[in-house]
Design an enzyme around this catalytic site. Sequence first.
Site, mmCIF file in Angstrom:
data_model
loop_
_atom_site.group_PDB
_atom_site.id
_atom_site.type_symbol
_atom_site.label_atom_id
_atom_site.label_comp_id
_atom_site.label_asym_id
_atom_site.label_seq_id
_atom_site.Cartn_x
_atom_site.Cartn_y
_atom_site.Cartn_z
ATOM 1 N N CYS A 1 4.557 9.097 -3.015
ATOM 2 C CA CYS A 1 5.524 8.303 -3.781
ATOM 3 C C CYS A 1 4.964 7.904 -5.145
ATOM 4 O O CYS A 1 5.621 8.082 -6.180
ATOM 5 C CB CYS A 1 5.922 7.069 -2.984
ATOM 6 S SG CYS A 1 4.517 6.101 -2.369
ATOM 7 N N HIS B 1 6.317 -0.568 -4.649
ATOM 8 C CA HIS B 1 5.155 -0.537 -5.536
ATOM 9 C C HIS B 1 5.588 -0.911 -6.957
ATOM 10 O O HIS B 1 6.755 -0.761 -7.327
ATOM 11 C CB HIS B 1 4.545 0.862 -5.591
ATOM 12 C CG HIS B 1 4.183 1.434 -4.263
ATOM 13 N ND1 HIS B 1 3.365 0.799 -3.359
ATOM 14 C CD2 HIS B 1 4.525 2.622 -3.681
ATOM 15 C CE1 HIS B 1 3.213 1.549 -2.284
ATOM 16 N NE2 HIS B 1 3.909 2.659 -2.451
#
Length: 362
Positions: free
Chosen positions: A143, A223
């Site tokens: 990711c 994140h």
Amino acid sequence: MDRIVRVAVNGYGVIGKRVADAVRAQDDMTLVGVADISTDWRTRVLQAKGVAFFAGTPEAGDALQAAGQQSAGGLSDLLREADVIVDCTPKHVAAENVPIYRERGLKFILQGGEKHEVTGHSFVAEANFETAVGRDATRVVSCNTTATVRTLIALKRAGLLKRARGTLLRRATDPWESHLGGIMNTLVPEPEIPSHQGPDAQTVDPDLDVVTMAVKVPETVAHLHYWAVQMTRPTEKEAVLEAFRGSSRILLMKDDHGLVALNTVKELMADLGRSRNDLYEVALWADMLTVQGDELFYAYMVDNQAIVIPETIDAIRALSGRETSGPRSIEKTDTALGIGGGLFAAPSPRPAEGSIEANQRP
């Protein structure tokens, strides 16, 4: 390959279940089944959807039988039905499965937890789709690496990228596993600089001059990345924004949208009707972006459960040869998953065949 691509998914966790649903939302591929080793609520939900479920191992088959659940067979039975297998099993397990796929002559896709050397090719659709066309295997990078490559490739294509240095604030664990572990009242820096995401991005594009640093933080939403980029020349902020607008998978957010934190962006995805509230794009704060001469500074959010899903769909088309053009595949995937079209105009994804919504269509 002109016919519908038959896709199998091995592993029905955070990524696997999203890949399975995304495959079902495409009109040029079909999900022939899913393999897993669990007997809990996840596979029960899968079977309730009418998806063929296969035991990932002989031991899993015994456990299913003991739990009173039926399977359509074992992993070998599933593989006989597939053109492409997407392996979403835990880190290192997928690499152990590779000899099985190669022996059967199956095309396969691994996720970012495996090493680049296992497939010899790492994939981000906007960066190197064409190099994956017809290959036997590829690895959809993690990711954080996917997000890194998307933004840097956008700058590179605009002729603006010289070097990039990023700090990654990484969520501690997946939300559904928050009760099992994670961190509290502390921050945990990754022990090496660069962190693995920078070198990983270079497996997609070796020409990227990129260094990353990462730290785990005590939250599970998403994140957050901060980047300092030296550009090839002094430029205006609008030129940088225009470069980012060239990617349908970068969502530019303005201050007046009120999207001031990670949780508000996730709530927007829920309001847009996204499956599982998923954010497939890099969500970048446009007004925060700052240019000083040839220096560029920006920040964005990464949904680690979702960002690699459109990449995986594009990788299926590339390996199968179903599509040879990256832009055409990206457009097709984006349409099916409701990506793009403006911040508040993103369409709902096309209902998966066999879903309640699809059965209600006129």
